[in-house]
Design a protein around this motif. Structure first.
Motif, PDB file in Angstrom:
ATOM      1  N   PHE A   1       0.836  -1.200   0.000  1.00  0.00           N
ATOM      2  CA  PHE A   1       0.000   0.000   0.000  1.00  0.00           C
ATOM      3  C   PHE A   1       0.866   1.242   0.000  1.00  0.00           C
ATOM      4  CE2 PHE A   1      -2.466  -3.440   1.788  1.00  0.00           C
ATOM      5  CZ  PHE A   1      -3.530  -3.414   0.899  1.00  0.00           C
ATOM      6  N   ARG A   2       0.376   2.255  -0.699  1.00  0.00           N
ATOM      7  CA  ARG A   2       1.174   3.456  -0.849  1.00  0.00           C
ATOM      8  C   ARG A   2       0.418   4.687  -0.381  1.00  0.00           C
ATOM      9  NH1 ARG A   2       3.866   3.170  -6.719  1.00  0.00           N
ATOM     10  NH2 ARG A   2       1.775   2.842  -7.534  1.00  0.00           N
ATOM     11  N   SER A   3       1.205   5.634   0.052  1.00  0.00           N
ATOM     12  CA  SER A   3       0.686   6.942   0.428  1.00  0.00           C
ATOM     13  C   SER A   3      -0.042   7.544  -0.767  1.00  0.00           C
ATOM     14  CB  SER A   3       1.905   7.783   0.813  1.00  0.00           C
ATOM     15  OG  SER A   3       1.605   9.129   0.784  1.00  0.00           O
TER      16      SER A   3
ATOM     17  N   ASN B   1      -2.124  10.813  -2.360  1.00  0.00           N
ATOM     18  CA  ASN B   1      -2.377  12.237  -2.178  1.00  0.00           C
ATOM     19  C   ASN B   1      -2.693  12.924  -3.501  1.00  0.00           C
ATOM     20  OD1 ASN B   1      -1.632  13.244   0.730  1.00  0.00           O
ATOM     21  ND2 ASN B   1      -0.064  11.718   0.238  1.00  0.00           N
TER      22      ASN B   1
ATOM     23  N   TYR C   1     -13.163   9.556  -4.155  1.00  0.00           N
ATOM     24  CA  TYR C   1     -11.907   8.982  -4.674  1.00  0.00           C
ATOM     25  C   TYR C   1     -11.937   8.788  -6.185  1.00  0.00           C
ATOM     26  CZ  TYR C   1     -13.473   4.106  -5.329  1.00  0.00           C
ATOM     27  OH  TYR C   1     -14.084   2.973  -5.780  1.00  0.00           O
TER      28      TYR C   1
ATOM     29  N   HIS D   1      -5.433   8.564  10.779  1.00  0.00           N
ATOM     30  CA  HIS D   1      -5.906   8.368   9.408  1.00  0.00           C
ATOM     31  C   HIS D   1      -7.115   7.445   9.338  1.00  0.00           C
ATOM     32  CE1 HIS D   1      -2.980  10.683   7.167  1.00  0.00           C
ATOM     33  NE2 HIS D   1      -2.054  10.250   7.995  1.00  0.00           N
ATOM     34  N   GLY D   2      -7.369   6.682  10.387  1.00  0.00           N
ATOM     35  CA  GLY D   2      -8.577   5.871  10.456  1.00  0.00           C
ATOM     36  C   GLY D   2      -9.788   6.790  10.568  1.00  0.00           C
TER      37      GLY D   2
ATOM     38  N   THR E   1      -8.692   8.471   5.485  1.00  0.00           N
ATOM     39  CA  THR E   1      -7.689   8.537   4.424  1.00  0.00           C
ATOM     40  C   THR E   1      -7.646   7.211   3.679  1.00  0.00           C
ATOM     41  OG1 THR E   1      -6.343  10.055   5.747  1.00  0.00           O
ATOM     42  CG2 THR E   1      -5.215   8.880   3.965  1.00  0.00           C
ATOM     43  N   MET E   2      -7.603   7.277   2.353  1.00  0.00           N
ATOM     44  CA  MET E   2      -7.522   6.057   1.544  1.00  0.00           C
ATOM     45  C   MET E   2      -6.067   5.763   1.169  1.00  0.00           C
ATOM     46  SD  MET E   2     -10.842   6.225  -0.927  1.00  0.00           S
ATOM     47  CE  MET E   2     -10.857   4.453  -1.250  1.00  0.00           C
TER      48      MET E   2
ATOM     49  N   ALA F   1      -3.073   0.324  -3.965  1.00  0.00           N
ATOM     50  CA  ALA F   1      -2.079  -0.692  -4.305  1.00  0.00           C
ATOM     51  C   ALA F   1      -2.005  -0.699  -5.826  1.00  0.00           C
ATOM     52  CB  ALA F   1      -2.482  -2.062  -3.773  1.00  0.00           C
TER      53      ALA F   1
ATOM     54  N   TYR G   1      -8.055   0.875  -5.034  1.00  0.00           N
ATOM     55  CA  TYR G   1      -8.155   1.741  -3.860  1.00  0.00           C
ATOM     56  C   TYR G   1      -8.674   0.977  -2.656  1.00  0.00           C
ATOM     57  CZ  TYR G   1      -7.174   5.470  -7.101  1.00  0.00           C
ATOM     58  OH  TYR G   1      -6.551   6.255  -8.027  1.00  0.00           O
ATOM     59  N   TYR G   2      -8.123   1.314  -1.496  1.00  0.00           N
ATOM     60  CA  TYR G   2      -8.441   0.617  -0.256  1.00  0.00           C
ATOM     61  C   TYR G   2      -8.691   1.618   0.864  1.00  0.00           C
ATOM     62  CZ  TYR G   2      -6.560  -3.837  -2.117  1.00  0.00           C
ATOM     63  OH  TYR G   2      -6.326  -4.984  -2.828  1.00  0.00           O
ATOM     64  N   LEU G   3      -9.476   1.177   1.854  1.00  0.00           N
ATOM     65  CA  LEU G   3      -9.701   1.954   3.072  1.00  0.00           C
ATOM     66  C   LEU G   3      -9.189   1.113   4.244  1.00  0.00           C
ATOM     67  CD1 LEU G   3     -10.924   4.627   4.082  1.00  0.00           C
ATOM     68  CD2 LEU G   3     -13.068   3.397   4.423  1.00  0.00           C
ATOM     69  N   PRO G   4      -8.128   1.553   4.908  1.00  0.00           N
ATOM     70  CA  PRO G   4      -7.538   0.746   5.985  1.00  0.00           C
ATOM     71  C   PRO G   4      -8.337   0.797   7.291  1.00  0.00           C
ATOM     72  CG  PRO G   4      -5.867   2.068   4.884  1.00  0.00           C
ATOM     73  CD  PRO G   4      -7.217   2.619   4.478  1.00  0.00           C
ATOM     74  N   GLN G   5      -8.347  -0.317   7.980  1.00  0.00           N
ATOM     75  CA  GLN G   5      -8.963  -0.431   9.300  1.00  0.00           C
ATOM     76  C   GLN G   5      -7.860  -0.604  10.338  1.00  0.00           C
ATOM     77  OE1 GLN G   5     -12.279  -0.121   9.519  1.00  0.00           O
ATOM     78  NE2 GLN G   5     -12.304   0.074   7.289  1.00  0.00           N
TER      79      GLN G   5
ATOM     80  N   ILE H   1       1.737  11.990   5.641  1.00  0.00           N
ATOM     81  CA  ILE H   1       1.448  11.638   4.242  1.00  0.00           C
ATOM     82  C   ILE H   1       0.452  10.495   4.102  1.00  0.00           C
ATOM     83  CG2 ILE H   1       3.595  12.507   3.250  1.00  0.00           C
ATOM     84  CD1 ILE H   1       4.575   9.544   3.220  1.00  0.00           C
TER      85      ILE H   1
ATOM     86  N   PHE I   1      -0.953   6.476   4.721  1.00  0.00           N
ATOM     87  CA  PHE I   1      -0.501   5.090   4.870  1.00  0.00           C
ATOM     88  C   PHE I   1       0.751   4.850   4.049  1.00  0.00           C
ATOM     89  CE2 PHE I   1      -4.996   5.231   5.796  1.00  0.00           C
ATOM     90  CZ  PHE I   1      -4.958   4.725   7.080  1.00  0.00           C
TER      91      PHE I   1
ATOM     92  N   TYR J   1      -2.411  -0.979  10.296  1.00  0.00           N
ATOM     93  CA  TYR J   1      -3.747  -1.054   9.705  1.00  0.00           C
ATOM     94  C   TYR J   1      -3.807  -2.203   8.698  1.00  0.00           C
ATOM     95  CZ  TYR J   1      -4.898   3.743  11.284  1.00  0.00           C
ATOM     96  OH  TYR J   1      -5.159   4.869  12.022  1.00  0.00           O
ATOM     97  N   LEU J   2      -5.018  -2.706   8.503  1.00  0.00           N
ATOM     98  CA  LEU J   2      -5.286  -3.708   7.476  1.00  0.00           C
ATOM     99  C   LEU J   2      -6.300  -3.118   6.497  1.00  0.00           C
ATOM    100  CD1 LEU J   2      -4.586  -6.641   6.672  1.00  0.00           C
ATOM    101  CD2 LEU J   2      -6.604  -7.363   7.962  1.00  0.00           C
ATOM    102  N   PRO J   3      -5.897  -2.854   5.260  1.00  0.00           N
ATOM    103  CA  PRO J   3      -6.800  -2.200   4.300  1.00  0.00           C
ATOM    104  C   PRO J   3      -7.866  -3.137   3.733  1.00  0.00           C
ATOM    105  CG  PRO J   3      -4.506  -1.651   3.863  1.00  0.00           C
ATOM    106  CD  PRO J   3      -4.507  -2.822   4.805  1.00  0.00           C
ATOM    107  N   GLN J   4      -9.037  -2.574   3.511  1.00  0.00           N
ATOM    108  CA  GLN J   4     -10.144  -3.281   2.868  1.00  0.00           C
ATOM    109  C   GLN J   4     -10.346  -2.682   1.479  1.00  0.00           C
ATOM    110  OE1 GLN J   4     -11.561  -5.825   4.511  1.00  0.00           O
ATOM    111  NE2 GLN J   4     -10.152  -5.383   6.198  1.00  0.00           N
ATOM    112  N   PRO J   5     -10.520  -3.537   0.454  1.00  0.00           N
ATOM    113  CA  PRO J   5     -10.676  -3.020  -0.907  1.00  0.00           C
ATOM    114  C   PRO J   5     -11.960  -2.208  -1.084  1.00  0.00           C
ATOM    115  CG  PRO J   5     -11.031  -5.405  -0.841  1.00  0.00           C
ATOM    116  CD  PRO J   5     -10.564  -5.004   0.520  1.00  0.00           C
ATOM    117  N   VAL J   6     -11.861  -1.109  -1.810  1.00  0.00           N
ATOM    118  CA  VAL J   6     -13.033  -0.274  -2.107  1.00  0.00           C
ATOM    119  C   VAL J   6     -13.396  -0.384  -3.585  1.00  0.00           C
ATOM    120  CG1 VAL J   6     -13.927   2.093  -2.147  1.00  0.00           C
ATOM    121  CG2 VAL J   6     -12.547   1.304  -0.203  1.00  0.00           C
ATOM    122  N   GLY J   7     -12.395  -0.270  -4.462  1.00  0.00           N
ATOM    123  CA  GLY J   7     -12.691  -0.415  -5.889  1.00  0.00           C
ATOM    124  C   GLY J   7     -11.449  -0.310  -6.752  1.00  0.00           C
TER     125      GLY J   7
END
Lengths: 214, 214
Positions: free
Chosen positions: A27-29, A31, A93, A175-176, A180-181, A184, A189-193, B25, B27, B190-196
Protein backbone atom coordinates in the motif's frame (compact mmCIF):
# COMPACT_ATOMS: atom_id res chain seq x y z
CA UNK A 1 5.76 -20.91 -4.77
CA UNK A 2 6.37 -18.72 -7.78
CA UNK A 3 9.80 -17.14 -8.44
CA UNK A 4 9.59 -14.54 -11.17
CA UNK A 5 13.18 -13.72 -12.09
CA UNK A 6 14.72 -10.63 -13.63
CA UNK A 7 14.83 -12.07 -17.17
CA UNK A 8 11.17 -13.09 -16.93
CA UNK A 9 10.15 -9.66 -15.64
CA UNK A 10 11.70 -8.06 -18.72
CA UNK A 11 9.74 -10.40 -20.99
CA UNK A 12 6.32 -9.71 -19.44
CA UNK A 13 3.69 -7.92 -21.51
CA UNK A 14 4.17 -4.19 -20.91
CA UNK A 15 0.89 -3.33 -19.14
CA UNK A 16 1.04 -6.51 -17.02
CA UNK A 17 4.59 -5.65 -15.97
CA UNK A 18 3.63 -2.07 -15.08
CA UNK A 19 0.71 -3.30 -12.94
CA UNK A 20 2.85 -5.95 -11.25
CA UNK A 21 5.84 -3.76 -10.47
CA UNK A 22 3.70 -0.82 -9.32
CA UNK A 23 1.84 -3.02 -6.85
CA UNK A 24 4.76 -5.01 -5.40
CA UNK A 25 5.74 -2.92 -2.39
CA UNK A 26 2.21 -2.91 -0.97
CA UNK A 27 0.00 0.00 0.00
CA UNK A 28 1.17 3.46 -0.85
CA UNK A 29 0.69 6.94 0.43
CA UNK A 30 -2.11 8.49 -1.65
CA UNK A 31 -2.38 12.24 -2.18
CA UNK A 32 -3.57 14.93 -4.54
CA UNK A 33 -0.65 17.16 -5.53
CA UNK A 34 -1.73 20.78 -6.03
CA UNK A 35 0.34 23.41 -7.84
CA UNK A 36 -0.10 26.66 -9.73
CA UNK A 37 1.76 28.21 -12.63
CA UNK A 38 3.18 31.72 -12.43
CA UNK A 39 0.20 32.73 -14.61
CA UNK A 40 -2.20 31.48 -11.93
CA UNK A 41 -3.37 28.32 -13.73
CA UNK A 42 -3.84 25.61 -11.11
CA UNK A 43 -2.99 21.95 -11.57
CA UNK A 44 -3.98 18.86 -9.60
CA UNK A 45 -2.81 15.27 -9.97
CA UNK A 46 -3.08 12.13 -7.89
CA UNK A 47 0.21 10.65 -6.74
CA UNK A 48 1.22 7.59 -4.76
CA UNK A 49 4.95 8.22 -4.60
CA UNK A 50 5.23 10.51 -1.55
CA UNK A 51 7.63 9.26 1.10
CA UNK A 52 8.71 10.49 4.53
CA UNK A 53 12.31 11.71 4.43
CA UNK A 54 12.77 13.10 7.93
CA UNK A 55 11.11 14.96 10.79
CA UNK A 56 13.77 17.59 11.56
CA UNK A 57 13.65 19.50 9.31
CA UNK A 58 10.23 18.13 8.29
CA UNK A 59 10.82 16.76 4.77
CA UNK A 60 8.75 14.81 2.26
CA UNK A 61 10.03 13.31 -0.98
CA UNK A 62 8.07 12.39 -4.08
CA UNK A 63 8.77 10.91 -7.48
CA UNK A 64 7.68 12.64 -10.69
CA UNK A 65 7.65 10.50 -13.81
CA UNK A 66 9.11 11.74 -17.08
CA UNK A 67 5.83 11.43 -19.00
CA UNK A 68 4.24 14.43 -20.57
CA UNK A 69 1.13 14.77 -18.43
CA UNK A 70 3.19 15.48 -15.35
CA UNK A 71 5.31 18.22 -16.83
CA UNK A 72 2.90 20.95 -15.74
CA UNK A 73 3.32 19.79 -12.17
CA UNK A 74 7.11 19.72 -12.22
CA UNK A 75 7.30 23.01 -14.10
CA UNK A 76 4.97 24.63 -11.56
CA UNK A 77 6.96 23.29 -8.61
CA UNK A 78 10.21 24.56 -10.12
CA UNK A 79 8.84 27.99 -11.02
CA UNK A 80 6.82 28.76 -7.86
CA UNK A 81 8.79 26.63 -5.39
CA UNK A 82 5.56 25.59 -3.67
CA UNK A 83 3.09 22.71 -3.78
CA UNK A 84 0.51 20.92 -1.63
CA UNK A 85 -0.31 17.31 -0.73
CA UNK A 86 -3.91 16.51 0.22
CA UNK A 87 -5.36 13.20 1.41
CA UNK A 88 -8.01 11.30 -0.59
CA UNK A 89 -11.38 10.39 0.95
CA UNK A 90 -13.88 7.65 -0.01
CA UNK A 91 -16.70 10.07 -0.94
CA UNK A 92 -14.76 11.39 -3.94
CA UNK A 93 -11.91 8.98 -4.67
CA UNK A 94 -13.21 8.42 -8.20
CA UNK A 95 -12.86 12.15 -8.99
CA UNK A 96 -9.38 12.05 -7.47
CA UNK A 97 -8.46 9.16 -9.81
CA UNK A 98 -9.82 11.18 -12.73
CA UNK A 99 -7.04 13.78 -12.21
CA UNK A 100 -4.66 11.16 -13.68
CA UNK A 101 -6.27 11.59 -17.13
CA UNK A 102 -4.14 13.38 -19.73
CA UNK A 103 -5.85 16.75 -19.80
CA UNK A 104 -4.24 19.33 -22.07
CA UNK A 105 -1.70 21.65 -20.49
CA UNK A 106 -3.52 24.71 -19.13
CA UNK A 107 -6.70 22.83 -18.12
CA UNK A 108 -7.13 22.83 -14.34
CA UNK A 109 -8.08 19.46 -12.88
CA UNK A 110 -9.55 21.37 -9.91
CA UNK A 111 -12.32 22.56 -12.23
CA UNK A 112 -12.60 19.54 -14.51
CA UNK A 113 -12.69 16.97 -11.71
CA UNK A 114 -14.76 19.05 -9.28
CA UNK A 115 -12.46 20.20 -6.47
CA UNK A 116 -12.39 23.47 -4.57
CA UNK A 117 -9.16 25.43 -4.28
CA UNK A 118 -8.27 26.61 -0.81
CA UNK A 119 -5.53 29.14 -0.10
CA UNK A 120 -3.61 30.34 2.92
CA UNK A 121 -1.90 33.73 3.30
CA UNK A 122 1.48 34.14 1.59
CA UNK A 123 1.35 30.68 0.01
CA UNK A 124 0.72 30.39 -3.74
CA UNK A 125 -0.12 26.71 -4.18
CA UNK A 126 -3.77 25.67 -3.84
CA UNK A 127 -4.91 23.15 -1.24
CA UNK A 128 -7.86 20.80 -1.85
CA UNK A 129 -10.91 22.01 0.09
CA UNK A 130 -12.46 18.52 0.15
CA UNK A 131 -9.47 16.93 1.96
CA UNK A 132 -9.12 16.91 5.74
CA UNK A 133 -5.32 16.57 5.95
CA UNK A 134 -3.42 19.06 3.80
CA UNK A 135 0.29 19.79 3.66
CA UNK A 136 1.91 22.90 2.16
CA UNK A 137 5.50 22.38 1.01
CA UNK A 138 8.40 24.49 -0.19
CA UNK A 139 10.86 23.01 -2.66
CA UNK A 140 14.27 22.23 -1.14
CA UNK A 141 15.96 19.92 -3.64
CA UNK A 142 15.48 18.29 -7.03
CA UNK A 143 17.32 15.07 -7.80
CA UNK A 144 17.36 13.79 -11.38
CA UNK A 145 17.53 9.99 -11.44
CA UNK A 146 19.59 9.13 -14.51
CA UNK A 147 18.83 5.42 -14.41
CA UNK A 148 15.21 5.97 -15.57
CA UNK A 149 14.67 9.69 -16.13
CA UNK A 150 12.43 10.25 -13.11
CA UNK A 151 12.80 13.18 -10.73
CA UNK A 152 12.80 13.08 -6.94
CA UNK A 153 11.41 16.30 -5.47
CA UNK A 154 12.20 17.08 -1.83
CA UNK A 155 10.14 19.67 0.02
CA UNK A 156 9.95 21.09 3.51
CA UNK A 157 6.60 21.21 5.30
CA UNK A 158 5.50 24.83 5.79
CA UNK A 159 1.79 24.38 6.60
CA UNK A 160 -0.34 21.58 8.01
CA UNK A 161 -4.06 22.25 7.53
CA UNK A 162 -6.29 19.82 9.36
CA UNK A 163 -8.91 19.48 12.07
CA UNK A 164 -7.84 19.46 15.69
CA UNK A 165 -9.65 16.21 16.45
CA UNK A 166 -7.77 14.30 13.72
CA UNK A 167 -4.48 14.53 15.62
CA UNK A 168 -4.11 12.14 18.56
CA UNK A 169 -2.58 13.13 21.91
CA UNK A 170 0.86 11.77 20.91
CA UNK A 171 0.94 13.75 17.64
CA UNK A 172 0.03 10.88 15.28
CA UNK A 173 -2.51 11.82 12.62
CA UNK A 174 -5.53 9.54 12.99
CA UNK A 175 -5.91 8.37 9.41
CA UNK A 176 -8.58 5.87 10.46
CA UNK A 177 -10.81 8.65 11.77
CA UNK A 178 -9.85 10.88 8.82
CA UNK A 179 -10.90 8.08 6.43
CA UNK A 180 -7.69 8.54 4.42
CA UNK A 181 -7.52 6.06 1.54
CA UNK A 182 -4.56 4.18 0.14
CA UNK A 183 -3.80 2.51 -3.20
CA UNK A 184 -2.08 -0.69 -4.30
CA UNK A 185 -0.64 -0.54 -7.78
CA UNK A 186 -2.07 1.93 -10.27
CA UNK A 187 -5.77 1.80 -9.65
CA UNK A 188 -6.92 -0.39 -6.75
CA UNK A 189 -8.15 1.74 -3.86
CA UNK A 190 -8.44 0.62 -0.26
CA UNK A 191 -9.70 1.95 3.07
CA UNK A 192 -7.54 0.75 5.98
CA UNK A 193 -8.96 -0.43 9.30
CA UNK A 194 -6.88 0.04 12.46
CA UNK A 195 -5.38 -3.12 13.99
CA UNK A 196 -3.18 -1.77 16.78
CA UNK A 197 -0.79 0.94 17.90
CA UNK A 198 2.34 -0.67 19.32
CA UNK A 199 4.70 0.55 22.03
CA UNK A 200 8.25 1.64 21.17
CA UNK A 201 10.22 -1.59 20.64
CA UNK A 202 13.06 -2.46 23.05
CA UNK A 203 15.40 -5.46 23.10
CA UNK A 204 14.31 -8.02 25.69
CA UNK A 205 10.77 -6.61 26.01
CA UNK A 206 8.01 -8.53 24.20
CA UNK A 207 6.12 -6.43 21.64
CA UNK A 208 2.85 -5.06 23.05
CA UNK A 209 0.09 -2.56 22.39
CA UNK A 210 0.81 1.07 23.24
CA UNK A 211 -0.95 2.66 26.18
CA UNK A 212 -1.70 5.53 23.77
CA UNK A 213 -4.38 3.60 21.79
CA UNK A 214 -6.70 6.00 20.05
CA UNK B 1 -9.55 24.45 10.93
CA UNK B 2 -6.06 24.21 12.34
CA UNK B 3 -3.06 25.66 10.46
CA UNK B 4 0.20 24.49 11.99
CA UNK B 5 2.91 26.66 10.45
CA UNK B 6 6.61 26.04 9.93
CA UNK B 7 7.68 28.04 13.00
CA UNK B 8 5.19 26.15 15.18
CA UNK B 9 6.34 22.78 13.83
CA UNK B 10 9.89 23.60 14.90
CA UNK B 11 8.71 24.45 18.42
CA UNK B 12 6.75 21.23 18.97
CA UNK B 13 7.98 18.78 21.61
CA UNK B 14 10.41 16.42 19.87
CA UNK B 15 8.51 13.11 20.13
CA UNK B 16 5.19 14.77 19.26
CA UNK B 17 6.78 16.36 16.18
CA UNK B 18 8.30 13.04 15.07
CA UNK B 19 4.91 11.29 15.40
CA UNK B 20 3.09 14.09 13.58
CA UNK B 21 5.51 14.45 10.67
CA UNK B 22 5.91 10.69 10.21
CA UNK B 23 2.15 10.24 9.94
CA UNK B 24 1.27 13.20 7.70
CA UNK B 25 1.45 11.64 4.24
CA UNK B 26 -0.96 8.84 5.15
CA UNK B 27 -0.50 5.09 4.87
CA UNK B 28 2.89 3.80 3.94
CA UNK B 29 4.34 0.77 2.27
CA UNK B 30 5.32 -1.65 5.05
CA UNK B 31 8.07 -4.22 4.61
CA UNK B 32 10.71 -6.22 6.40
CA UNK B 33 14.13 -5.45 4.91
CA UNK B 34 16.42 -8.51 4.93
CA UNK B 35 20.20 -8.39 4.46
CA UNK B 36 23.31 -10.38 5.28
CA UNK B 37 26.88 -9.37 6.07
CA UNK B 38 29.79 -10.83 4.15
CA UNK B 39 30.39 -12.99 7.26
CA UNK B 40 26.92 -14.48 6.89
CA UNK B 41 25.25 -12.66 9.80
CA UNK B 42 21.69 -11.86 8.77
CA UNK B 43 19.80 -8.67 9.63
CA UNK B 44 16.11 -7.81 9.49
CA UNK B 45 14.39 -4.48 10.10
CA UNK B 46 10.93 -3.10 9.48
CA UNK B 47 10.74 -0.15 7.10
CA UNK B 48 7.98 2.08 5.81
CA UNK B 49 10.00 4.18 3.39
CA UNK B 50 9.97 2.00 0.26
CA UNK B 51 8.68 3.78 -2.84
CA UNK B 52 8.05 2.78 -6.45
CA UNK B 53 10.58 4.45 -8.74
CA UNK B 54 9.73 2.89 -12.09
CA UNK B 55 8.65 -0.28 -13.88
CA UNK B 56 11.22 -0.42 -16.70
CA UNK B 57 13.75 -1.18 -15.40
CA UNK B 58 11.85 -2.34 -12.29
CA UNK B 59 13.19 -0.08 -9.53
CA UNK B 60 12.34 0.50 -5.87
CA UNK B 61 13.74 3.26 -3.68
CA UNK B 62 13.97 3.36 0.10
CA UNK B 63 15.22 5.76 2.74
CA UNK B 64 17.74 4.70 5.38
CA UNK B 65 18.03 6.95 8.39
CA UNK B 66 21.42 8.00 9.76
CA UNK B 67 20.82 6.46 13.21
CA UNK B 68 23.05 3.75 14.54
CA UNK B 69 20.65 0.80 14.54
CA UNK B 70 20.29 0.92 10.79
CA UNK B 71 23.98 0.94 9.99
CA UNK B 72 24.18 -2.86 9.79
CA UNK B 73 21.52 -2.73 7.08
CA UNK B 74 23.23 -0.07 4.99
CA UNK B 75 26.65 -1.66 5.46
CA UNK B 76 25.26 -5.04 4.38
CA UNK B 77 23.55 -3.55 1.31
CA UNK B 78 26.76 -1.78 0.30
CA UNK B 79 29.00 -4.80 0.85
CA UNK B 80 26.82 -7.55 -0.67
CA UNK B 81 24.83 -5.42 -3.14
CA UNK B 82 21.68 -7.39 -2.36
CA UNK B 83 18.64 -7.10 -0.08
CA UNK B 84 15.03 -8.24 0.20
CA UNK B 85 11.66 -6.61 0.94
CA UNK B 86 8.94 -8.79 2.46
CA UNK B 87 5.34 -7.87 3.26
CA UNK B 88 3.97 -7.87 6.83
CA UNK B 89 0.95 -10.00 7.81
CA UNK B 90 -1.52 -9.62 10.71
CA UNK B 91 -0.60 -12.93 12.39
CA UNK B 92 2.90 -11.69 13.25
CA UNK B 93 2.95 -7.91 12.85
CA UNK B 94 3.98 -7.48 16.48
CA UNK B 95 7.13 -9.53 15.90
CA UNK B 96 7.78 -7.48 12.76
CA UNK B 97 7.53 -4.26 14.82
CA UNK B 98 9.98 -5.77 17.33
CA UNK B 99 12.73 -5.77 14.65
CA UNK B 100 12.84 -1.97 15.13
CA UNK B 101 14.36 -2.44 18.62
CA UNK B 102 18.04 -1.51 18.96
CA UNK B 103 19.62 -4.93 19.06
CA UNK B 104 23.42 -4.97 19.23
CA UNK B 105 25.26 -5.22 15.92
CA UNK B 106 25.76 -8.89 15.07
CA UNK B 107 22.46 -10.07 16.62
CA UNK B 108 20.11 -11.38 13.90
CA UNK B 109 16.53 -10.14 14.21
CA UNK B 110 15.49 -13.24 12.22
CA UNK B 111 16.37 -15.34 15.29
CA UNK B 112 15.48 -12.87 18.03
CA UNK B 113 12.08 -11.96 16.59
CA UNK B 114 11.17 -15.42 15.33
CA UNK B 115 11.41 -15.37 11.53
CA UNK B 116 12.61 -18.05 9.13
CA UNK B 117 15.25 -17.23 6.54
CA UNK B 118 14.50 -18.34 3.02
CA UNK B 119 17.06 -18.36 0.23
CA UNK B 120 17.04 -18.65 -3.53
CA UNK B 121 19.91 -19.88 -5.71
CA UNK B 122 22.70 -17.38 -6.43
CA UNK B 123 21.17 -14.71 -4.18
CA UNK B 124 22.82 -13.94 -0.84
CA UNK B 125 20.17 -11.89 0.97
CA UNK B 126 17.61 -13.80 3.07
CA UNK B 127 13.87 -13.57 2.38
CA UNK B 128 11.27 -13.85 5.16
CA UNK B 129 9.63 -17.29 5.06
CA UNK B 130 6.50 -16.01 6.85
CA UNK B 131 5.73 -13.36 4.16
CA UNK B 132 3.73 -14.13 1.05
CA UNK B 133 5.09 -11.34 -1.20
CA UNK B 134 8.89 -11.14 -1.27
CA UNK B 135 11.13 -9.06 -3.48
CA UNK B 136 14.87 -9.64 -4.06
CA UNK B 137 16.78 -6.51 -5.08
CA UNK B 138 20.22 -5.62 -6.37
CA UNK B 139 21.73 -2.28 -5.46
CA UNK B 140 21.86 0.18 -8.36
CA UNK B 141 22.45 3.58 -6.77
CA UNK B 142 23.06 5.25 -3.42
CA UNK B 143 22.12 8.91 -2.98
CA UNK B 144 23.30 10.76 0.11
CA UNK B 145 20.81 13.46 1.07
CA UNK B 146 22.88 16.29 2.51
CA UNK B 147 19.94 18.24 3.88
CA UNK B 148 19.34 15.69 6.68
CA UNK B 149 21.98 12.96 6.42
CA UNK B 150 19.63 10.23 5.22
CA UNK B 151 20.45 7.87 2.36
CA UNK B 152 18.22 6.92 -0.56
CA UNK B 153 18.96 3.40 -1.78
CA UNK B 154 17.79 2.44 -5.27
CA UNK B 155 17.57 -1.22 -6.24
CA UNK B 156 16.48 -3.26 -9.21
CA UNK B 157 14.04 -6.12 -8.73
CA UNK B 158 15.74 -9.45 -9.45
CA UNK B 159 13.29 -11.90 -7.86
CA UNK B 160 9.60 -11.87 -6.98
CA UNK B 161 8.65 -14.75 -4.68
CA UNK B 162 4.93 -15.12 -4.17
CA UNK B 163 1.98 -17.43 -4.69
CA UNK B 164 0.40 -17.67 -8.09
CA UNK B 165 -3.08 -16.91 -6.77
CA UNK B 166 -2.00 -13.58 -5.22
CA UNK B 167 -1.44 -11.99 -8.64
CA UNK B 168 -4.58 -10.91 -10.48
CA UNK B 169 -5.12 -11.44 -14.21
CA UNK B 170 -3.94 -7.90 -15.04
CA UNK B 171 -0.68 -8.29 -13.07
CA UNK B 172 -1.72 -6.35 -9.95
CA UNK B 173 -0.71 -8.01 -6.70
CA UNK B 174 -3.86 -8.65 -4.64
CA UNK B 175 -2.79 -7.14 -1.33
CA UNK B 176 -6.30 -7.58 0.05
CA UNK B 177 -6.15 -11.35 -0.45
CA UNK B 178 -2.50 -11.39 0.69
CA UNK B 179 -3.53 -9.58 3.90
CA UNK B 180 -0.63 -7.13 3.50
CA UNK B 181 -0.63 -4.58 6.31
CA UNK B 182 0.23 -0.90 6.23
CA UNK B 183 1.33 1.65 8.83
CA UNK B 184 0.53 5.29 9.58
CA UNK B 185 3.27 7.10 11.42
CA UNK B 186 5.73 5.13 13.49
CA UNK B 187 3.61 2.51 15.18
CA UNK B 188 -0.06 2.42 14.15
CA UNK B 189 -0.78 -0.65 12.03
CA UNK B 190 -3.75 -1.05 9.70
CA UNK B 191 -5.29 -3.71 7.48
CA UNK B 192 -6.80 -2.20 4.30
CA UNK B 193 -10.14 -3.28 2.87
CA UNK B 194 -10.68 -3.02 -0.91
CA UNK B 195 -13.03 -0.27 -2.11
CA UNK B 196 -12.69 -0.42 -5.89
CA UNK B 197 -10.40 -0.91 -8.85
CA UNK B 198 -10.88 1.95 -11.31
CA UNK B 199 -10.51 2.01 -15.08
CA UNK B 200 -7.67 3.95 -16.73
CA UNK B 201 -8.70 7.62 -16.57
CA UNK B 202 -9.38 9.50 -19.81
CA UNK B 203 -10.39 13.14 -20.38
CA UNK B 204 -14.13 13.41 -21.09
CA UNK B 205 -14.94 9.94 -19.70
CA UNK B 206 -16.49 9.83 -16.22
CA UNK B 207 -14.46 7.80 -13.71
CA UNK B 208 -15.79 4.26 -13.32
CA UNK B 209 -14.95 0.85 -11.91
CA UNK B 210 -12.63 -1.32 -13.95
CA UNK B 211 -13.98 -4.40 -15.65
CA UNK B 212 -10.99 -6.21 -14.12
CA UNK B 213 -12.38 -6.21 -10.55
CA UNK B 214 -10.78 -8.98 -8.55
Amino acid sequence: MLNIKSEQIHELEKQYRISLINSLIGFRSLNLLGTTSNDGISNLCIISSAFHLGANPPLIGLVIRPEREHNDTLRNIKSTGQYTLNNVLPEWYMQAHQTSASYPSGVSEFDTCGFHKQYVKDFKAPFVGESNIRIGLELREIIDIEINGTTIVIGEIMHILTDDDLIAADGTVDHGKSKTMTVAGLDTYYLPQPVGQLAYAKPGVAPHLSSLQH
